[in-house]
Write an enzyme that holds these catalytic residues in place. Structure first.
Site, PDB file in Angstrom:
ATOM      1  N   GLU A  47     133.972  14.098 -27.382  1.00 10.74           N
ATOM      2  CA  GLU A  47     133.835  12.764 -27.956  1.00 10.74           C
ATOM      3  C   GLU A  47     134.614  12.642 -29.265  1.00 10.74           C
ATOM      4  O   GLU A  47     134.534  13.503 -30.141  1.00 10.74           O
ATOM      5  CB  GLU A  47     132.345  12.472 -28.216  1.00 10.74           C
ATOM      6  CG  GLU A  47     132.073  11.073 -28.736  1.00 10.74           C
ATOM      7  CD  GLU A  47     130.605  10.860 -29.094  1.00 10.74           C
ATOM      8  OE1 GLU A  47     130.191   9.694 -29.206  1.00 10.74           O
ATOM      9  OE2 GLU A  47     129.869  11.866 -29.260  1.00 10.74           O
ATOM     10  N   LYS A 120     130.430   3.194 -24.607  1.00 12.42           N
ATOM     11  CA  LYS A 120     129.125   3.821 -24.833  1.00 12.42           C
ATOM     12  C   LYS A 120     128.032   2.762 -24.952  1.00 12.42           C
ATOM     13  O   LYS A 120     128.126   1.829 -25.748  1.00 12.42           O
ATOM     14  CB  LYS A 120     129.198   4.672 -26.102  1.00 12.42           C
ATOM     15  CG  LYS A 120     127.981   5.527 -26.391  1.00 12.42           C
ATOM     16  CD  LYS A 120     128.285   6.438 -27.577  1.00 12.42           C
ATOM     17  CE  LYS A 120     127.156   7.382 -27.915  1.00 12.42           C
ATOM     18  NZ  LYS A 120     127.540   8.312 -29.016  1.00 12.42           N
ATOM     19  N   CYS A 157     127.840  11.043 -24.875  1.00 17.05           N
ATOM     20  CA  CYS A 157     126.925  11.665 -25.836  1.00 17.05           C
ATOM     21  C   CYS A 157     125.499  11.117 -25.785  1.00 17.05           C
ATOM     22  O   CYS A 157     124.726  11.535 -24.938  1.00 17.05           O
ATOM     23  CB  CYS A 157     127.500  11.584 -27.246  1.00 17.05           C
ATOM     24  SG  CYS A 157     126.837  12.859 -28.354  1.00 17.05           S
TER      25      CYS A 157
END
Length: 296
Positions: A47, A120, A157
């Site tokens: 990331e 995300k 994540c």
């Protein structure tokens, strides 16, 4: 081009990051070149690999790190994908418009074409992880893409902790779930909480592989980063690939830059789903409560 075998080789790129974005990009491109030459067919960066993890503070100057899509990083990986006939998942700080930024992954097919992007969805706000200051929550939902080397899904994540994200991605047909990641310990907490924190992180993602009967591949960074001073964050590396029953197929070290090269057999997704038909037996008529915050 056609894929001739059910076996696909994954390449997870695990590096340390410096304060120099161009140096980080060049390092990651070199790692990707090595992974491709070592046989990897799907490459995944960690990331926000172009910078140190700047979310340790709230500082407007870090918005200068963002770039549009397509942009220089996307184009560099498109060239690499085309050169080596590899699929690439690359994590970027996306500047969508003035004042609207996302934590985004680009998905590039083996011919260099840009298949799509994932933004995300779950944005954390914890000590030294001040992502809500920088990132607008994703608005594209959970997706999967048919690539030359298999059908893949991508989350990022903090999405790792949410079984709903993995499930919805798998329902789009993903055979492999990729998670570009930047996670580590607060150094002062490592002795007391470190083992449990890392264990929980690994366990939840292995459980996604079990529940959705697919592969899970996680690329994490290494190194102690202190862009604002203080104790910083000690990133724990240990990138890994889990099999269709949640077993660890391979794991990287906690403190070394390396490419984790892992072959996986996509035929096992079908075989395992036939013997463990979790998707068949879901009671979709009984899950309405999942769209509510709490059942109170």
């Amino acid at each position: 081009m056609k894929r001739r075998s059910s076996t696909v080789v994954l390449g997870l790129l695990q590096t340390a990051c410096s304060p120099n974005p161009e140096a980080n990009l060049k390092k990651t491109l070199r790692a990707a070149e090595r992974a491709a030459k070592d046989g990897a067919q799907i490459l995944c960066t960690q990331e926000l690999f172009r910078s140190q993890y700047f979310c340790q503070s709230e500082d407007h100057r870090y918005f200068a790190l963002a770039e549009p899509i397509p942009g220089p990083t996307t184009e560099a990986f498109r060239r690499l994908a085309r050169k080596h006939a590899v699929v690439v998942i690359a994590s970027l700080f996306e500047k969508r418009a003035a004042g609207v930024y996302h934590n985004t992954a680009v998905i590039i097919n083996a011919d260099g074409s840009l298949l799509g992007i994932y933004r995300k969805m779950h944005i954390p706000d914890d000590p030294l992880f001040h992502e809500k200051f920088y990132f607008t929550p994703g608005d594209l939902g959970f997706l999967a893409w048919q690539t030359l080397h298999g059908r893949i899904g991508v989350c990022i994540c903090w999405d790792q902790w949410f079984p709903e994200a993995a499930r919805l991605t798998a329902l789009h047909g993903a055979e492999i779930l990729f998670y570009p990641t930047a996670i580590g310990w607060h150094p002062r907490e490592k002795k007391e909480y470190g083992a449990n924190q890392h264990g929980a992180w690994e366990l939840i993602q292995r459980s996604h592989a079990v529940a959705n009967v697919c592969y899970v591949a996680v690329a994490n960074r290494i190194g102690l980063e202190r862009p604002v001073g203080g104790d910083g964050i000690e990133f724990w590396g240990q990138s890994f690939v889990a099999g269709t029953s949640g077993q660890i197929l391979a794991k990287a070290s906690s403190d070394k830059e390396e490419n984790l090269i892992v072959p996986v057999d996509l035929a096992k997704v079908d075989v395992t789903r036939t013997h463990w038909p979790f998707l068949r037996d879901r009671r979709i008529d009984a899950y309405q409560g999942l769209t509510r915050r709490l059942l109170d």
